[in-house]
Design an enzyme around this catalytic site. Structure first.
Site, mmCIF file in Angstrom:
data_model
loop_
_atom_site.group_PDB
_atom_site.id
_atom_site.type_symbol
_atom_site.label_atom_id
_atom_site.label_comp_id
_atom_site.label_asym_id
_atom_site.label_seq_id
_atom_site.Cartn_x
_atom_site.Cartn_y
_atom_site.Cartn_z
ATOM 1 C CB ALA A 1 -0.931 -0.137 1.220
ATOM 2 C CG ASP A 2 4.688 1.054 1.625
ATOM 3 O OD1 ASP A 2 4.506 0.096 0.769
ATOM 4 O OD2 ASP A 2 5.803 0.827 2.006
ATOM 5 C CB CYS A 3 4.870 0.524 -3.237
ATOM 6 S SG CYS A 3 6.277 -0.015 -2.303
ATOM 7 C CB THR B 1 35.595 2.676 15.222
ATOM 8 O OG1 THR B 1 36.847 2.062 15.421
ATOM 9 C CG2 THR B 1 34.515 1.573 14.848
#
Length: 256
Positions: free
Chosen positions: A109-111, A185
């Site tokens: 649904a988001d796409c 790091t």
């Protein structure tokens, strides 16, 4: 007309208030499957107040969800606190898009909302890149056909695997490094994550250009889209509110 749009993702729930097409406020909370409908209802009430609205001001609600359990709780909260049965982006909803995929019913649904927002705001052809828990690329043609979808690991998901799977590497913020020449790091991790992911983005866009015989624009959205949109000239548009614009257009097509 005040529309409340709710995007329920795997990492965050984002709530937007759209006042006659204008996005009046957006709010982001962590997705938690154990929240009750009452808890969500209280959050909605608070977010409305922060935007200068009352529950009675909300005319309607639309939901896009990829987390069914949370969607059910959220829907119940909207019915209880706003006395509204929300529109759900999914099968049977008119979008104006022709989803030319092998299993169109499986498209998130988001796409769908992203593609609607991109097409109706910027036109096609357009490649929609959403940098969320997963990173997705969806291609929309000039005639509103969605012809390709690509899914890969999101940058936060990949980063979490790095520090959760090692004994001595710390958690770091995902940000654009000052230089690739890292000397400790944390900067080394930030530079490694950023440039590795950015390289994947650019290579993916390049492959779309190679396989599609037409010029198209690229729009970026999602939680970390700004970080990467600023680092490449292969992304044409940055729109953090694309999914809400898409839901507004989808809602409009279904009620007018």
């Amino acid at each position: 007309m005040l529309l409340m749009a709710v995007d329920i993702g795997n990492t965050n729930v984002v709530i937007g208030f759209i006042d006659d097409g204008r996005i009046a406020g957006t709010y982001r909370i962590t997705t938690k499957a154990n929240h009750t409908s009452d808890e969500y209802g209280l959050m909605i009430t608070q977010f409305l107040a922060l935007s200068g609205y009352k529950p009675a001001d909300v005319d309607d609600v639309i939901i896009s969800s990829v987390v069914p359990k949370v969607m059910h709780s959220f829907r119940a909260s909207i019915v209880k606190f706003l006395d509204i049965d929300p529109m759900i982006v999914g099968p049977g909803i008119k979008t104006g898009l022709n989803i030319r995929m092998d299993n169109p019913q499986n498209m998130g649904a988001d796409c769908i909302a992203d593609c609607a927002g991109a097409y109706y705001e910027y036109g096609g052809p357009i490649l929609v890149a959403d940098f969320g828990t997963a990173t997705t690329f969806n291609y929309v043609t000039a005639d509103a056909s969605v012809i390709s979808g690509l899914i890969t690991t999101g940058i936060r998901t990949a980063a979490a695997a790095l520090w959760e799977g090692t004994a001595q590497l710390p958690e770091v913020e995902i940000t654009r490094p000052k230089s690739i020449l890292a000397k400790s790091t944390k900067p080394a991790m930030q530079a490694g994550l950023y440039y590795n992911f950015l390289g994947g983005i650019e290579r993916t866009i390049a492959q779309f250009h190679k396989e599609i015989d037409e010029d198209f624009r690229v729009v970026a959205t999602g939680g970390l889209s700004r970080v990467f949109a600023d680092g490449t000239n292969m992304i044409d548009i940055y729109d953090p509110d694309l999914i809400f614009k898409g839901m507004w257009h989808i809602y409009d097509r279904n009620v007018r």
